[in-house]
Motif scaffolding. Sequence first.
Motif, PDB file in Angstrom:
ATOM      1  N   PRO A 336       0.815  -1.227   0.000  1.00  0.00           N
ATOM      2  CA  PRO A 336       0.000   0.000   0.000  1.00  0.00           C
ATOM      3  C   PRO A 336       0.844   1.270   0.000  1.00  0.00           C
ATOM      4  N   GLY A 337       0.384   2.269  -0.764  1.00  0.00           N
ATOM      5  CA  GLY A 337       1.016   3.588  -0.744  1.00  0.00           C
ATOM      6  C   GLY A 337       2.350   3.679  -1.437  1.00  0.00           C
ATOM      7  N   VAL A 338       2.652   2.719  -2.331  1.00  0.00           N
ATOM      8  CA  VAL A 338       3.950   2.695  -3.007  1.00  0.00           C
ATOM      9  C   VAL A 338       3.813   3.249  -4.426  1.00  0.00           C
ATOM     10  N   TYR A 339       4.649   4.228  -4.759  1.00  0.00           N
ATOM     11  CA  TYR A 339       4.651   4.836  -6.091  1.00  0.00           C
ATOM     12  C   TYR A 339       6.066   4.757  -6.651  1.00  0.00           C
ATOM     13  N   ILE A 340       6.218   4.052  -7.774  1.00  0.00           N
ATOM     14  CA  ILE A 340       7.527   3.826  -8.378  1.00  0.00           C
ATOM     15  C   ILE A 340       7.703   4.742  -9.585  1.00  0.00           C
ATOM     16  N   HIS A 341       8.839   5.422  -9.624  1.00  0.00           N
ATOM     17  CA  HIS A 341       9.191   6.299 -10.747  1.00  0.00           C
ATOM     18  C   HIS A 341      10.516   5.807 -11.323  1.00  0.00           C
ATOM     19  N   LEU A 342      10.497   5.306 -12.552  1.00  0.00           N
ATOM     20  CA  LEU A 342      11.717   4.878 -13.233  1.00  0.00           C
ATOM     21  C   LEU A 342      12.087   5.943 -14.253  1.00  0.00           C
ATOM     22  N   TYR A 343      13.373   6.271 -14.317  1.00  0.00           N
ATOM     23  CA  TYR A 343      13.796   7.419 -15.110  1.00  0.00           C
ATOM     24  C   TYR A 343      14.033   7.112 -16.586  1.00  0.00           C
ATOM     25  N   GLY A 344      14.067   5.841 -16.958  1.00  0.00           N
ATOM     26  CA  GLY A 344      14.244   5.512 -18.363  1.00  0.00           C
ATOM     27  C   GLY A 344      15.695   5.444 -18.803  1.00  0.00           C
ATOM     28  N   LYS A 345      16.614   5.371 -17.850  1.00  0.00           N
ATOM     29  CA  LYS A 345      18.025   5.216 -18.207  1.00  0.00           C
ATOM     30  C   LYS A 345      18.269   3.755 -18.579  1.00  0.00           C
ATOM     31  N   LYS A 346      18.783   3.549 -19.768  1.00  0.00           N
ATOM     32  CA  LYS A 346      18.911   2.178 -20.268  1.00  0.00           C
ATOM     33  C   LYS A 346      20.089   1.426 -19.656  1.00  0.00           C
ATOM     34  N   GLN A 347      21.132   2.168 -19.266  1.00  0.00           N
ATOM     35  CA  GLN A 347      22.334   1.534 -18.724  1.00  0.00           C
ATOM     36  C   GLN A 347      22.441   1.800 -17.228  1.00  0.00           C
ATOM     37  N   THR A 348      22.735   0.737 -16.487  1.00  0.00           N
ATOM     38  CA  THR A 348      22.957   0.888 -15.053  1.00  0.00           C
ATOM     39  C   THR A 348      24.436   0.726 -14.735  1.00  0.00           C
ATOM     40  N   LYS A 349      24.845   1.314 -13.617  1.00  0.00           N
ATOM     41  CA  LYS A 349      26.174   1.114 -13.048  1.00  0.00           C
ATOM     42  C   LYS A 349      26.041   1.363 -11.557  1.00  0.00           C
ATOM     43  N   PRO A 350      27.013   0.934 -10.756  1.00  0.00           N
ATOM     44  CA  PRO A 350      26.876   1.088  -9.301  1.00  0.00           C
ATOM     45  C   PRO A 350      26.569   2.520  -8.886  1.00  0.00           C
ATOM     46  N   PHE A 351      25.528   2.670  -8.095  1.00  0.00           N
ATOM     47  CA  PHE A 351      25.098   3.930  -7.487  1.00  0.00           C
ATOM     48  C   PHE A 351      24.509   4.940  -8.475  1.00  0.00           C
ATOM     49  N   ARG A 352      24.294   4.546  -9.714  1.00  0.00           N
ATOM     50  CA  ARG A 352      23.646   5.472 -10.647  1.00  0.00           C
ATOM     51  C   ARG A 352      22.179   5.618 -10.252  1.00  0.00           C
ATOM     52  N   LYS A 353      21.669   6.860 -10.265  1.00  0.00           N
ATOM     53  CA  LYS A 353      20.260   7.082  -9.966  1.00  0.00           C
ATOM     54  C   LYS A 353      19.414   6.581 -11.132  1.00  0.00           C
ATOM     55  N   MET A 354      18.634   5.541 -10.874  1.00  0.00           N
ATOM     56  CA  MET A 354      17.812   4.932 -11.906  1.00  0.00           C
ATOM     57  C   MET A 354      16.328   5.236 -11.722  1.00  0.00           C
ATOM     58  N   GLY A 355      15.976   5.707 -10.542  1.00  0.00           N
ATOM     59  CA  GLY A 355      14.580   6.024 -10.271  1.00  0.00           C
ATOM     60  C   GLY A 355      14.410   6.375  -8.811  1.00  0.00           C
ATOM     61  N   HIS A 356      13.165   6.550  -8.403  1.00  0.00           N
ATOM     62  CA  HIS A 356      12.875   6.725  -6.982  1.00  0.00           C
ATOM     63  C   HIS A 356      11.518   6.119  -6.665  1.00  0.00           C
ATOM     64  N   VAL A 357      11.318   5.842  -5.397  1.00  0.00           N
ATOM     65  CA  VAL A 357      10.046   5.317  -4.907  1.00  0.00           C
ATOM     66  C   VAL A 357       9.580   6.207  -3.776  1.00  0.00           C
ATOM     67  N   THR A 358       8.324   6.611  -3.826  1.00  0.00           N
ATOM     68  CA  THR A 358       7.721   7.345  -2.716  1.00  0.00           C
ATOM     69  C   THR A 358       6.685   6.465  -2.050  1.00  0.00           C
ATOM     70  N   ILE A 359       6.761   6.374  -0.736  1.00  0.00           N
ATOM     71  CA  ILE A 359       5.787   5.618   0.048  1.00  0.00           C
ATOM     72  C   ILE A 359       5.036   6.617   0.917  1.00  0.00           C
ATOM     73  N   ILE A 360       3.717   6.630   0.820  1.00  0.00           N
ATOM     74  CA  ILE A 360       2.918   7.576   1.607  1.00  0.00           C
ATOM     75  C   ILE A 360       1.934   6.822   2.493  1.00  0.00           C
ATOM     76  N   GLY A 361       1.517   7.484   3.563  1.00  0.00           N
ATOM     77  CA  GLY A 361       0.527   6.894   4.464  1.00  0.00           C
ATOM     78  C   GLY A 361       0.220   7.837   5.608  1.00  0.00           C
ATOM     79  N   LYS A 362      -0.793   7.491   6.386  1.00  0.00           N
ATOM     80  CA  LYS A 362      -1.186   8.337   7.515  1.00  0.00           C
ATOM     81  C   LYS A 362      -0.431   7.981   8.794  1.00  0.00           C
TER      82      LYS A 362
END
Length: 382
Positions: A336-362
């Motif tokens: 519940p309350g999970v929102y995933i945002h992927l940035y569309g970067k095709k290549q990954t490497k250690p510690f590269r920002k690939m997206g973020h997740v926001t978790i909300i709730g009361k």
Amino acid sequence: MNASKISPTIGILGGGQLGKMLAQAGADWNLDISVLDPTPDSPASCCAKQILGNFRDYEAVLEFGRDKDLITIEIEDVNLDALRVLKGRGKKVYPDPDAVALIQDKGLQKEFYSRHGFPTSEFILAANATEILQLEEAGKLKIPFVQKLTKAGYDGRGVQIVNEITDLDNLFDAPSVIESLVNIKKEIAVLAARNVSGEIITYDPVEMIFHPTANLLLYQECPAELDDTINTKAKSIAHELISKLNIVGLLAVELFINQHDEILINEVAPRPHNSGHHTIEACSTSQFHQHWRAVLDLPLGSADTLHHSILLNVLGESGYSGDAIYSGIDKCLALPGVYIHLYGKKQTKPFRKMGHVTIIGKDIDQVRDIAKEVSKTLKVIA
């Protein structure tokens, strides 16, 4: 904004994840947006017209802005000479190139804070490694200290802590800010917005937790657990700073709280910022919609916090480089309350920002529990 032209032709310098999320917000109002970025199929290209070109190059920026009514940025490292010419030709350029020039240089930033009475840690400016060594030998500089390159540092690069004598062998040999090491109790950030007419609004402070070695934001919590005095003072600093810098758009203000509950400015960014991503789901107005309100001189939206939230950066896993593979998305989306945002970067490497997740709730404890589960489950491998 002139009512006869609701949708001006807009250019964004940079097509990374911030440009993508700006374009996504702009699409809600059918804004005519193009981005300038040197990487084919940049993250923003999925929702804005991309022009291939280097936003650091004078001619590329000048040509890109030729047919634009308004130019803005998603990264500070842009060609300011070209932006000044475009401004002189009557283009609307936000934030102003002179303000960005000051922020591009961490030494000028620190001198600005000192000159205008803003609280910041003690500092010395040094031209190179030799000068730093001379200062240390003369007793004018005490270990431990922090060395920051005045220019080109980004996402933890260009910053190092000198904890002991042997670390002096690895100094950056370039112009630097040398700061006293702050005994940090908390790191927080406050996002401020200012429109063309001078209206200012500030969001609630967030608490930031950084990776111990990569110096990247791992996660943040909003609202930060602060007493009323510190909360009010932090927002007041951001409010005054965006006004003094004459920024139109957004200003993210990163702050230290030391063990004596003193607030010190660390750094600022004149654009949408990682510390404001939670606003998409957790606040009345997202930072990206707020940016468009500001630069188009529309009334600023409410910055009220609607939910407790935790934001997790999705970073490339250590030991993996190559075509990005995302593991665990389905399990996270079942929470519940999970929102995933992927940035569309095709290549990954250690510690590269690939997206973020926001978790909300009361309930903040429940949000924390879910965030721990997401952190263990969602991985970027290759």
